[in-house]
Design an enzyme around this catalytic site. Structure first.
Site, PDB file in Angstrom:
ATOM      1  N   CYS A  35       0.833  -1.213   0.000  1.00 30.59           N
ATOM      2  CA  CYS A  35       0.000   0.000   0.000  1.00 30.59           C
ATOM      3  C   CYS A  35       0.866   1.262   0.000  1.00 30.59           C
ATOM      4  CB  CYS A  35      -0.911   0.040   1.219  1.00 30.59           C
ATOM      5  SG  CYS A  35      -2.142  -1.225   1.219  1.00 30.59           S
ATOM      6  N   ASP A  37       2.998   2.388   2.560  1.00 31.94           N
ATOM      7  CA  ASP A  37       3.465   2.854   3.869  1.00 31.94           C
ATOM      8  C   ASP A  37       3.435   1.695   4.857  1.00 31.94           C
ATOM      9  OD1 ASP A  37       3.845   5.670   3.522  1.00 31.94           O
ATOM     10  OD2 ASP A  37       1.672   5.865   3.387  1.00 31.94           O
ATOM     11  N   CYS A  62       7.019   7.812   2.789  1.00 33.49           N
ATOM     12  CA  CYS A  62       7.507   9.103   2.323  1.00 33.49           C
ATOM     13  C   CYS A  62       8.099   9.919   3.485  1.00 33.49           C
ATOM     14  CB  CYS A  62       6.351   9.869   1.698  1.00 33.49           C
ATOM     15  SG  CYS A  62       5.032  10.135   2.871  1.00 33.49           S
ATOM     16  N   CYS A 106      -0.348   9.869   7.191  1.00 29.66           N
ATOM     17  CA  CYS A 106       0.900   9.468   7.867  1.00 29.66           C
ATOM     18  C   CYS A 106       0.752   9.620   9.387  1.00 29.66           C
ATOM     19  CB  CYS A 106       2.069  10.325   7.382  1.00 29.66           C
ATOM     20  SG  CYS A 106       2.393  10.146   5.638  1.00 29.66           S
TER      21      CYS A 106
END
Ligand code: FES
Length: 282
Positions: A35, A37, A62, A106
């Site tokens: 996916c 992450d 990221c 995140c």
């Protein structure tokens, strides 16, 4: 290029607490490399006090995923598990002076990894192994449940499907789940609106004084005037209403009782339950 805060850039370029705690007391793993992450959080916990002595992370993702994980470890070190369990994704984003909305997922990943680690310490089975009772998968592409979507909407005051996608990734793949996300969003917003409407409206002092004056004028003074008496409002201090008696009321032996019961009762019905009428002694 995303517009990152200086703090996000700092935590991305100089991440704190990278790695793994040796023989950890708790492990929280969240996300999936497929996916895009994934985060593994390991904790050292003082078993007597349940205080987090060390927290380390390994993140695949990221810059904002790395910064969010780094910030999370800094935020929870030194906290007890109960204190840490109150850390939300919004707290993580705030700690970093904000994240671009498209990257808020995140911070949610950080919150979920912490929740998974605390559950792991407490012997609660990880969410990823099965869908918790009472929840159902809405987004099959990213494995996001209805409860998770509703929780993130409530916690972050979201109002659009795009925002839900930014915060949870749900809806960001094939898009088939978007109508369901829309329905959950509408349901949560409806409940929030009902909750707000059911809250008693907080009156300003000025509004309270006006309402007291209006109640005295309409419901009390006509009765007193009919017997040659009257009263005037002297002061309002919090919920205490000070009244001066005029005319025959001044010499009426039952006036103390009238103030304490009849006038107080009328004011409580009209203004609030705490109101207390008091006679001003001359
Ligand atoms: S099912 Fe949600 S994006 Fe595909």
């Amino acid at each position: 290029m995303w517009d990152y805060s200086a703090k996000v850039m700092d935590h991305f370029h100089h991440p704190r607490n990278v790695g793994e705690v040796e023989n950890p007391d708790a492990v929280g793993e969240i996300g999936n490399i497929v996916c895009g992450d994934a985060l593994k959080l390991t904790l050292r916990i003082d078993r007597k006090t349940e205080r987090i002595l060390d927290a380390r992370f390994q993140t695949f993702g990221c810059g904002s995923a790395i910064a969010s994980s780094s910030a999370l470890t800094e935020m929870i070190k030194g906290k007890t598990l109960d204190e840490a369990s109150k850390v939300t994704n919004k707290d993580i984003a705030d700690y970093l002076d904000g994240l671009p909305e498209e990257k808020m997922h995140c911070s949610v990943m950080g919150m979920e990894a912490l929740e998974a680690a605390i559950n792991n310490y407490r012997g609660i089975r990880p969410r990823s192994q099965e869908i918790p009772a009472g929840e159902k998968i809405v987004c099959r592409c990213f494995g996001v449940t209805d409860k998770k979507i509703a929780q993130v909407i409530e916690m972050n005051n979201l109002t659009t499907v795009e925002q839900v996608t930014n915060y949870t990734k749900a809806g960001g793949g094939c898009g088939q789940c978007r109508p369901q996300i829309e329905a959950i969003l509408a349901e949560v917003l409806k409940k929030e609106k009902e909750k707000k409407e059911s809250l008693p409206k907080k009156m300003t002092n000025l509004e309270k004084i006006r309402l007291i004056q209006e109640t005295l004028e309409k419901e009390i003074r006509p009765h007193l005037r009919a017997d040659g008496g009257d009263l005037e409002l002297v002061d309002v201090d919090g919920n205490k209403v000070y009244l001066r008696l005029i005319g025959t009321c001044q010499s009426c032996p039952s006036m103390g009782f009238t103030i304490e019961t009849f006038i107080t009762q009328k004011l409580r019905q009209a203004v609030n339950e705490e109101i207390e009428a008091k006679k001003v002694e001359e």
